[in-house]
Design a protein around this motif. Structure first.
Motif, PDB file in Angstrom:
ATOM      1  N   ALA A   1       8.776   3.049  -0.845  1.00 59.05           N
ATOM      2  CA  ALA A   1       7.398   3.541  -0.718  1.00 59.05           C
ATOM      3  C   ALA A   1       7.383   5.031  -1.030  1.00 59.05           C
ATOM      4  O   ALA A   1       8.363   5.744  -0.785  1.00 59.05           O
ATOM      5  CB  ALA A   1       6.851   3.292   0.686  1.00 59.05           C
ATOM      6  N   GLY A   2       6.259   5.512  -1.582  1.00 58.53           N
ATOM      7  CA  GLY A   2       6.129   6.933  -1.871  1.00 58.53           C
ATOM      8  C   GLY A   2       6.984   7.384  -3.040  1.00 58.53           C
ATOM      9  O   GLY A   2       7.301   6.608  -3.941  1.00 58.53           O
TER      10      GLY A   2
ATOM     11  N   GLU B   1      13.541   3.509   6.094  1.00 56.86           N
ATOM     12  CA  GLU B   1      12.607   2.532   6.659  1.00 56.86           C
ATOM     13  C   GLU B   1      12.846   2.364   8.153  1.00 56.86           C
ATOM     14  O   GLU B   1      11.898   2.198   8.929  1.00 56.86           O
ATOM     15  CB  GLU B   1      12.770   1.191   5.939  1.00 56.86           C
ATOM     16  CG  GLU B   1      11.790   0.124   6.397  1.00 56.86           C
ATOM     17  CD  GLU B   1      12.046  -1.216   5.739  1.00 56.86           C
ATOM     18  OE1 GLU B   1      11.086  -1.836   5.253  1.00 56.86           O
ATOM     19  OE2 GLU B   1      13.227  -1.644   5.724  1.00 56.86           O
ATOM     20  N   LYS B   2      14.117   2.430   8.558  1.00 56.91           N
ATOM     21  CA  LYS B   2      14.459   2.298   9.981  1.00 56.91           C
ATOM     22  C   LYS B   2      13.837   3.425  10.790  1.00 56.91           C
ATOM     23  O   LYS B   2      13.208   3.188  11.845  1.00 56.91           O
ATOM     24  CB  LYS B   2      15.982   2.327  10.125  1.00 56.91           C
ATOM     25  CG  LYS B   2      16.510   2.415  11.555  1.00 56.91           C
ATOM     26  CD  LYS B   2      16.231   1.161  12.330  1.00 56.91           C
ATOM     27  CE  LYS B   2      17.064   1.094  13.620  1.00 56.91           C
ATOM     28  NZ  LYS B   2      16.944   2.279  14.494  1.00 56.91           N
ATOM     29  N   ILE B   3      13.962   4.665  10.344  1.00 54.29           N
ATOM     30  CA  ILE B   3      13.379   5.805  11.057  1.00 54.29           C
ATOM     31  C   ILE B   3      11.853   5.717  11.030  1.00 54.29           C
ATOM     32  O   ILE B   3      11.180   6.003  12.030  1.00 54.29           O
ATOM     33  CB  ILE B   3      13.867   7.131  10.446  1.00 54.29           C
ATOM     34  CG1 ILE B   3      15.387   7.270  10.642  1.00 54.29           C
ATOM     35  CG2 ILE B   3      13.144   8.321  11.059  1.00 54.29           C
ATOM     36  CD1 ILE B   3      15.994   8.472   9.940  1.00 54.29           C
ATOM     37  N   ALA B   4      11.312   5.310   9.887  1.00 57.64           N
ATOM     38  CA  ALA B   4       9.853   5.182   9.775  1.00 57.64           C
ATOM     39  C   ALA B   4       9.312   4.159  10.774  1.00 57.64           C
ATOM     40  O   ALA B   4       8.281   4.391  11.420  1.00 57.64           O
ATOM     41  CB  ALA B   4       9.476   4.784   8.351  1.00 57.64           C
ATOM     42  N   ASN B   5      10.011   3.046  10.930  1.00 53.92           N
ATOM     43  CA  ASN B   5       9.576   2.022  11.883  1.00 53.92           C
ATOM     44  C   ASN B   5       9.721   2.501  13.320  1.00 53.92           C
ATOM     45  O   ASN B   5       8.855   2.239  14.167  1.00 53.92           O
ATOM     46  CB  ASN B   5      10.371   0.734  11.673  1.00 53.92           C
ATOM     47  CG  ASN B   5      10.027   0.043  10.372  1.00 53.92           C
ATOM     48  OD1 ASN B   5       8.957   0.257   9.811  1.00 53.92           O
ATOM     49  ND2 ASN B   5      10.939  -0.767   9.866  1.00 53.92           N
TER      50      ASN B   5
ATOM     51  N   GLY C   1       8.270  10.013   0.993  1.00 54.86           N
ATOM     52  CA  GLY C   1       8.800   8.725   0.559  1.00 54.86           C
ATOM     53  C   GLY C   1       9.609   8.047   1.648  1.00 54.86           C
ATOM     54  O   GLY C   1      10.019   8.683   2.627  1.00 54.86           O
ATOM     55  N   ILE C   2       9.819   6.758   1.487  1.00 55.61           N
ATOM     56  CA  ILE C   2      10.615   5.961   2.426  1.00 55.61           C
ATOM     57  C   ILE C   2      11.660   5.181   1.625  1.00 55.61           C
ATOM     58  O   ILE C   2      11.336   4.571   0.609  1.00 55.61           O
ATOM     59  CB  ILE C   2       9.726   4.985   3.219  1.00 55.61           C
ATOM     60  CG1 ILE C   2       8.700   5.773   4.057  1.00 55.61           C
ATOM     61  CG2 ILE C   2      10.572   4.093   4.122  1.00 55.61           C
ATOM     62  CD1 ILE C   2       7.680   4.885   4.768  1.00 55.61           C
TER      63      ILE C   2
ATOM     64  N   LEU D   1       5.915   5.785  11.348  1.00 55.39           N
ATOM     65  CA  LEU D   1       5.490   6.708  10.299  1.00 55.39           C
ATOM     66  C   LEU D   1       5.248   5.966   8.994  1.00 55.39           C
ATOM     67  O   LEU D   1       5.852   4.925   8.733  1.00 55.39           O
ATOM     68  CB  LEU D   1       6.563   7.780  10.070  1.00 55.39           C
ATOM     69  CG  LEU D   1       6.847   8.743  11.225  1.00 55.39           C
ATOM     70  CD1 LEU D   1       8.067   9.602  10.902  1.00 55.39           C
ATOM     71  CD2 LEU D   1       5.638   9.612  11.505  1.00 55.39           C
ATOM     72  N   LYS D   2       4.369   6.539   8.189  1.00 53.76           N
ATOM     73  CA  LYS D   2       4.140   6.033   6.844  1.00 53.76           C
ATOM     74  C   LYS D   2       4.013   7.224   5.901  1.00 53.76           C
ATOM     75  O   LYS D   2       4.007   8.391   6.338  1.00 53.76           O
ATOM     76  CB  LYS D   2       2.885   5.150   6.797  1.00 53.76           C
ATOM     77  CG  LYS D   2       1.609   5.813   7.231  1.00 53.76           C
ATOM     78  CD  LYS D   2       0.461   4.824   7.207  1.00 53.76           C
ATOM     79  CE  LYS D   2      -0.870   5.484   7.588  1.00 53.76           C
ATOM     80  NZ  LYS D   2      -0.870   6.016   8.952  1.00 53.76           N
TER      81      LYS D   2
END
Length: 409
Positions: free
Chosen positions: A139-140, A158-162, A192-193, A166-167
């Motif tokens: 993403a991003g 993605e792990k930290i975002a979840n 970005g992710i 965060l997005k």
């Protein structure tokens, strides 16, 4: 054409084989060969594919080899790379080197009203290979780091975002601590992710501007914490690493991607053992079945053996005839086995039918490495080893008496 080969082809393609025991025996032999080929192809291609995929993920994220200062300790806060004896131009000029990028790292804590996460902030410069990193983005985008000023854009896993809910385009506060000083706060924006499927990376690493790390670590504008070096072929790490080490200086050292995460490297090493065991078992099954086929064919054609001996054929010629006959029987099994095996592997390669748990296997789908040389080697190897294995059982022919054989029913 020599007599053994000529006669073996005659009996192999004889219509009589369709109306007697040979038909069943031939089917069993071909089936065992086909299954052996299918299992061997799948084992080798997926095993080597997994090794290659995991190595490439490790290397493409953090460099095939990394140059660090000998002052670096077990902390993820990098020490300044020593410039004495370090020749980056010479490293870049090496024919096997694809890219060199600078970095510096510092640990911190990301926090918002929902949760917090300990992170390793990896600061990169304008030489960051965003095209290589793009393979990990889900993403991003990757921010452009110009080397001037401070870019507040970051790429998180993605792990930290979840964990932090965060997005892309969200802001997040990160806290960095310094000895005997107040904590340093920075506000970043998620540009970005990414996702590598490698837990040790996805749980910790955040990509951002190297100038933030320089500021936090009191580094000079031209100082770096290390170099990530990428080779054109990751499989040549052991060969190319010594060439690079000549230009890094005696106060720095080179760390290979395969040594950076020893637990993953040890796990990868198991693939070679598993491949060897499975190939050996399948080869043994094929050999046993082919020997069984040869022995039954010899018994079934005892009359023919007696007649050939009466007409002057030697034991060696008759043995060669039956060995050739058995190998000819194997050929359709080899062809069908390769066709089915390659069909299954191509389906997996292009459609990713079989999925894996990345927490356990470091990849989300079963990777496939279709190496033409290995594919040919498997078929040729099975054919040659089977031919050699048939030599000893074929000596049964020399025990058959022409007089008794002609009377045999």
């Amino acid at each position: 054409m020599k007599f053994p080969l000529y006669f073996s082809r005659k009996i192999a393609f004889s219509k009589d084989n369709k109306n007697n025991l040979s038909r069943v025996i031939i089917f069993i032999g071909r089936l065992s060969v086909a299954l052996g080929i299918i299992v061997s192809l799948i084992t080798v291609s997926t095993g080597l594919g997994s090794k290659k995929a995991i190595k490439e993920r490790l290397g493409d994220f953090s460099g095939h080899i990394t140059i660090k200062s000998t002052k670096s300790n077990s902390s993820y806060n990098t020490s300044v790379l020593d410039q004495e004896g370090l020749n980056i131009k010479s490293i870049k000029a090496l024919p096997d080197v694809a890219a060199v990028q600078q970095y510096a790292m510092v640990t911190g804590i990301m926090r918002n009203e929902n949760s917090f996460a300990g992170i390793i902030f990896k600061g990169v410069d304008r030489d960051f290979d965003s095209l290589r990193f793009k393979n990990f983005l889900i993403a991003g985008k990757t921010p452009f780091f110009s080397g001037k000023g401070y870019n507040n854009g970051i790429v998180i896993s993605e792990k930290i975002a979840n964990d932090l809910h965060l997005k892309v385009n969200d802001s997040i506060v990160t806290i960095f601590s310094k000895a005997d000083q107040k904590p340093i706060y920075r506000n970043f924006e998620v540009a970005g992710i990414y996702k590598t499927d490698i837990k040790m990376i996805d749980d910790q690493f955040v990509i951002g501007d190297i100038n933030h790390v320089r500021k936090i670590q009191d580094m000079k504008p031209d100082e770096v914490g290390g170099l990530d070096i990428f080779f054109k072929n990751i499989n040549n790490i052991d060969k190319d690493a010594p060439k690079v080490e000549k230009f890094i200086g005696y106060k720095n050292y080179a760390e290979r991607a395969t040594d950076k995460y020893p637990q993953i490297n040890d796990w990868i090493g198991l693939f070679d053992t598993n491949i060897g065991i499975i190939i050996s078992i399948m080869l043994l099954v094929v050999i046993i079945n082919i020997i069984m086929v040869l022995l039954i064919l010899i018994i079934e054609r005892t009359n023919s053996i007696g007649l050939l001996k009466t007409l002057g054929a030697t034991n060696g010629q008759i043995r060669a005839t039956f060995i050739n006959y058995t190998l000819i029987i194997m050929v359709p099994g080899l062809l069908y086995g390769n066709a089915i095996g390659l069909g299954l592997l191509l389906a997996q390669k292009f459609f990713g039918i079989i999925k894996l748990n990345p927490k356990d296997y470091y990849v989300s789908v079963v990777p496939v490495d279709l190496n033409p040389l290995l594919i040919i080697s498997i078929s040729v190897g099975i054919l040659i080893i089977s031919g050699l294995a048939l030599v000893i059982p074929s000596y049964l022919i020399s025990k058959i008496s022409p007089v008794k054989a002609i009377k045999y029913n």
